[in-house]
Design an enzyme around this catalytic site. Structure first.
Site, short mmCIF file in Angstrom:
data_model
loop_
_atom_site.label_atom_id
_atom_site.label_comp_id
_atom_site.label_asym_id
_atom_site.label_seq_id
_atom_site.Cartn_x
_atom_site.Cartn_y
_atom_site.Cartn_z
N ARG A 75 19.77 -4.38 34.86
CA ARG A 75 20.54 -5.75 34.48
C ARG A 75 19.84 -7.05 34.86
O ARG A 75 19.30 -6.95 35.97
CB ARG A 75 21.98 -5.59 35.20
CG ARG A 75 22.88 -4.76 34.15
CD ARG A 75 24.03 -4.53 35.07
NE ARG A 75 24.76 -5.61 35.57
CZ ARG A 75 26.21 -5.80 35.99
NH1 ARG A 75 26.94 -4.41 35.80
NH2 ARG A 75 26.55 -6.85 36.48
N LYS A 81 32.71 -0.29 41.80
CA LYS A 81 33.71 -0.19 40.94
C LYS A 81 33.57 0.63 39.54
O LYS A 81 34.15 1.38 39.20
CB LYS A 81 34.13 -1.42 40.51
CG LYS A 81 34.51 -2.70 41.65
CD LYS A 81 34.95 -3.99 41.05
CE LYS A 81 33.84 -4.62 40.44
NZ LYS A 81 32.90 -5.26 41.35
N ARG A 112 26.65 -14.82 41.96
CA ARG A 112 27.68 -13.74 41.62
C ARG A 112 28.53 -13.63 42.89
O ARG A 112 29.63 -13.50 42.83
CB ARG A 112 27.00 -12.52 41.24
CG ARG A 112 26.58 -12.45 39.89
CD ARG A 112 25.93 -11.44 39.30
NE ARG A 112 26.35 -10.12 39.38
CZ ARG A 112 25.91 -8.84 39.32
NH1 ARG A 112 24.52 -8.85 39.47
NH2 ARG A 112 26.63 -7.86 39.67
N ARG A 124 39.71 -11.69 37.62
CA ARG A 124 38.89 -12.33 38.45
C ARG A 124 38.97 -13.93 39.02
O ARG A 124 38.36 -14.61 39.75
CB ARG A 124 37.08 -12.66 37.81
CG ARG A 124 36.44 -11.14 38.25
CD ARG A 124 35.33 -11.35 37.13
NE ARG A 124 33.89 -11.18 37.89
CZ ARG A 124 33.25 -10.03 37.53
NH1 ARG A 124 33.76 -9.14 36.75
NH2 ARG A 124 32.18 -9.52 38.27
N ARG A 157 19.95 -0.69 41.27
CA ARG A 157 20.55 -0.08 40.08
C ARG A 157 19.82 0.00 39.00
O ARG A 157 19.18 -0.83 38.41
CB ARG A 157 21.76 -0.98 40.18
CG ARG A 157 22.72 -0.49 38.91
CD ARG A 157 23.97 -1.18 38.68
NE ARG A 157 23.87 -2.63 38.91
CZ ARG A 157 25.10 -3.28 38.76
NH1 ARG A 157 26.33 -2.81 38.82
NH2 ARG A 157 25.13 -4.61 38.88
#
Ligand code: AP5
Length: 217
Positions: free
Chosen positions: A162, A13, A173, A88, A127
């Protein structure tokens, strides 16, 4: 043009929203980025949100709804926005409908980036972000052109990973997505605004699919 980019953690996203901003003269509204900015600033919202985010849970609806209501009222949203990470929950989706109705705006598309659950762990584990501008990279799939230098802002001050991309937090998550966010898909399908793109292709391939949808808007 007002669009929601929808999909699980790591589906792409944020990567795609940043690519689409200039092309469609719109703005990415990432609630995750907004919360991380609150955490970094040491604000009261940030202090409360940090523990929730580090555990991989969702920050309370009231906080998120107020944050987005305030943000979409800003002048830089006048040409439209790409929501990345909001709504969400059902309460957030209903609140967004009310906000848009109050401002005489409509939702043009909700675009789900579909992806096999098996690849998400690798996407998130690899990431990293530019410490200065937040540009998104990946150890394997999206390295900076010059090692150690951000392609976007040219900074060589470093990159960050992160805290919530650790394996245990990723599991939490994904559970939050399955239980609280994925159930919104029928809500948007019933309103005939839901579109899907295949998130398993390369970053460029996914961008092309999104552009094809947004060009019709
Ligand atoms: P948030 O920051 O929104 O995280 P997320 O939704 O979990 O999504 P991510 O940012 O992890 O993934 P992405 O889909 O943007 O993937 P990306 O493009 O980076 O939220 C963080 C936390 O904040 C939440 O857990 C929650 O606590 C809180 N929060 C936020 N919003 C909230 C809300 N509305 N309500 C309550 N709580 C909220 O890509 C991932 C990696 O894959 C990158 O390295 C990228 O380079 C790579 N990649 C991308 N696309 C491809 C591709 N096609 N092929 C190969 N690699 C790719």
């Amino acid at each position: 043009m007002n669009v929601i980019l929808f999909g699980p953690p790591g589906c792409g996203k944020g990567t795609q929203a940043r690519r689409l901003e200039d092309r469609f003269n719109t703005i990415q509204l990432s609630t995750g980025d907004m919360l991380r900015a609150e955490v970094a600033s040491g604000s009261e919202i940030g202090r409360k949100a940090k523990a929730v985010m580090d555990a991989g849970h969702l920050v309370p609806d009231g906080v998120m709804i107020a944050m987005i209501a305030n943000r979409i009222d800003q002048p830089d949203c006048k040409n439209g926005f790409l929501l990345d990470g909001f709504p969400r929950t059902t309460a957030q989706a209903r609140a967004l409908d009310e906000m848009l109705a109050e401002q005489g705006l409509r939702l043009d598309h909700v675009i789900e980036i579909t992806i096999d659950a098996a690849v998400l762990a690798e996407r998130l584990a690899g990431r990293f972000n530019c410490a200065r501008c937040g540009a998104v990279y990946h150890d394997k799939f999206q390295r900076p052109k010059v090692d150690g230098v951000c392609d976007v802002c040219g900074s060589s001050t470093g990159f960050t990973r992160r805290v919530d991309d650790k394996a245990d937090t990723v599991k939490a998550r994904l559970k939050a997505y399955d239980e609280q966010t994925a159930p919104l898909l029928p809500y948007y399908q019933a309103r005939e605004v839901l579109r899907r793109v295949d998130g398993m292709g390369s970053i460029d391939e996914v961008t092309r699919q999104l552009e094809a949808i947004l060009e019709q808007a």
